[in-house]
Design an enzyme around this catalytic site. Structure first.
Site, PDB file in Angstrom:
ATOM      1  N   ASP A  14       0.838  -1.196   0.000  1.00  0.00           N
ATOM      2  CA  ASP A  14       0.000   0.000   0.000  1.00  0.00           C
ATOM      3  C   ASP A  14       0.875   1.248   0.000  1.00  0.00           C
ATOM      4  O   ASP A  14       1.002   1.959   1.003  1.00  0.00           O
ATOM      5  CB  ASP A  14      -0.945  -0.023   1.204  1.00  0.00           C
ATOM      6  CG  ASP A  14      -1.966  -1.141   1.099  1.00  0.00           C
ATOM      7  OD1 ASP A  14      -2.319  -1.512  -0.047  1.00  0.00           O
ATOM      8  OD2 ASP A  14      -2.403  -1.652   2.140  1.00  0.00           O
ATOM      9  N   LYS A  65     -10.796  -4.868  -7.013  1.00  0.00           N
ATOM     10  CA  LYS A  65     -12.211  -4.927  -6.610  1.00  0.00           C
ATOM     11  C   LYS A  65     -13.140  -4.414  -7.705  1.00  0.00           C
ATOM     12  O   LYS A  65     -13.952  -3.506  -7.494  1.00  0.00           O
ATOM     13  CB  LYS A  65     -12.431  -4.140  -5.318  1.00  0.00           C
ATOM     14  CG  LYS A  65     -11.590  -4.600  -4.126  1.00  0.00           C
ATOM     15  CD  LYS A  65     -11.928  -3.784  -2.886  1.00  0.00           C
ATOM     16  CE  LYS A  65     -11.080  -4.175  -1.685  1.00  0.00           C
ATOM     17  NZ  LYS A  65      -9.670  -3.745  -1.833  1.00  0.00           N
ATOM     18  N   ASP A  68     -18.732  -3.283 -11.919  1.00  0.00           N
ATOM     19  CA  ASP A  68     -19.251  -2.536 -13.059  1.00  0.00           C
ATOM     20  C   ASP A  68     -20.224  -3.450 -13.793  1.00  0.00           C
ATOM     21  O   ASP A  68     -20.574  -4.518 -13.287  1.00  0.00           O
ATOM     22  CB  ASP A  68     -18.087  -2.095 -13.964  1.00  0.00           C
ATOM     23  CG  ASP A  68     -18.345  -0.780 -14.684  1.00  0.00           C
ATOM     24  OD1 ASP A  68     -19.429  -0.657 -15.297  1.00  0.00           O
ATOM     25  OD2 ASP A  68     -17.477   0.111 -14.653  1.00  0.00           O
ATOM     26  N   ILE A  69     -20.635  -3.069 -14.992  1.00  0.00           N
ATOM     27  CA  ILE A  69     -21.520  -3.936 -15.763  1.00  0.00           C
ATOM     28  C   ILE A  69     -20.753  -5.198 -16.154  1.00  0.00           C
ATOM     29  O   ILE A  69     -19.519  -5.194 -16.218  1.00  0.00           O
ATOM     30  CB  ILE A  69     -22.081  -3.212 -16.999  1.00  0.00           C
ATOM     31  CG1 ILE A  69     -20.949  -2.821 -17.961  1.00  0.00           C
ATOM     32  CG2 ILE A  69     -22.897  -1.983 -16.574  1.00  0.00           C
ATOM     33  CD1 ILE A  69     -21.448  -2.259 -19.278  1.00  0.00           C
TER      34      ILE A  69
END
Length: 236
Positions: A14, A65, A68-69
């Site tokens: 990160d 992650k 969406d469609i």
């Protein structure tokens, strides 16, 4: 030091740029851990960083992650699989059609990329879920979404240590459990709400444990990673 079998520890890179991420990776042993690349780092450094981590011998969990469609998520998952990542994830809240499209896209690609679904983020508690329209305790939402992920053909789920045992009891060991929110005893909680120590996470049935700041912010990241890997191995 080495651990028996493939490493179960996943170190979260990160970082806001490639340079510190690669400097940290240079201190770690791919026999002890895999690496996780998330949204900020991937947006700044791109697929080239993943390729360089692969060249160092690391397997990479691409933690983007997707949500969406179905067609868009399928294309993104196909691209991740073509990149050769070890694991990619999507949001289970995207629904069955999206999950099935993602699983089919990964299965059709060369190689064997695992695909997992995020159930409920470990930063969420019951109050947060209620704010977004998911009434009830996080455990209920996690189990419902885990069942949807399994029925849609995914390899596993991303869940907190608190829910890992319940997922195993209901869905069996065949559904992988990838667990963020793992902190050694005495470590700061950060922005996680539902956490466990490495030993407790293993006892709960977690297959892969994601650890970030306790390693990346340690004075000696290599020693911190080795200690956590040893705790995981000793726990089972």
């Amino acid at each position: 030091m080495s651990v028996p079998g493939p490493p179960r520890l996943v170190v979260a890179l990160d970082f806001p740029a490639a340079a510190p991420a690669e400097a940290l990776a240079a201190q770690l042993d791919p026999r002890l851990c895999r690496l996780k690349v998330g949204k900020e780092l991937f947006t700044r450094a791109g697929p080239q960083l993943v390729e360089r981590l692969h060249a160092r011998g690391f397997e990479v969990f691409l933690d983007l992650k997707y949500h969406d469609i179905p067609n868009t998520v399928a294309g993104a998952c196909r691209a991740a699989a073509d990149l050769g990542v070890w694991m990619v994830n999507v949001h289970a809240l995207g629904g069955r059609r999206m999950l099935e499209a993602a699983a089919e896209a990964v299965a059709a690609a060369e190689g064997r990329t695992l695909i997992t679904a995020v159930t409920v983020l470990t930063s969420h508690d019951a109050a947060t879920l209620e704010e977004i329209g998911l009434a009830g305790p996080p455990r209920e939402a996690v189990l419902r979404l885990a069942g949807l992920a399994q029925a849609s053909g995914l390899d596993g789920v991303v869940c907190s240590p608190e829910e890992a045992a319940a997922i195993g009891e209901r869905f069996g060991a065949g559904l992988l459990r990838v667990t963020p929110g793992v902190r050694p005893a005495g470590a700061a909680l950060g922005d996680q709400q539902r956490i466990a120590t490495p030993a407790a996470a293993v006892a709960a049935g977690c297959d892969h444990l994601v650890v970030g700041r306790p390693i990346t912010a340690a004075e000696d990241p290599a020693a911190a990673a080795a200690a956590i890997a040893a705790e995981i191995a000793a726990a089972g």
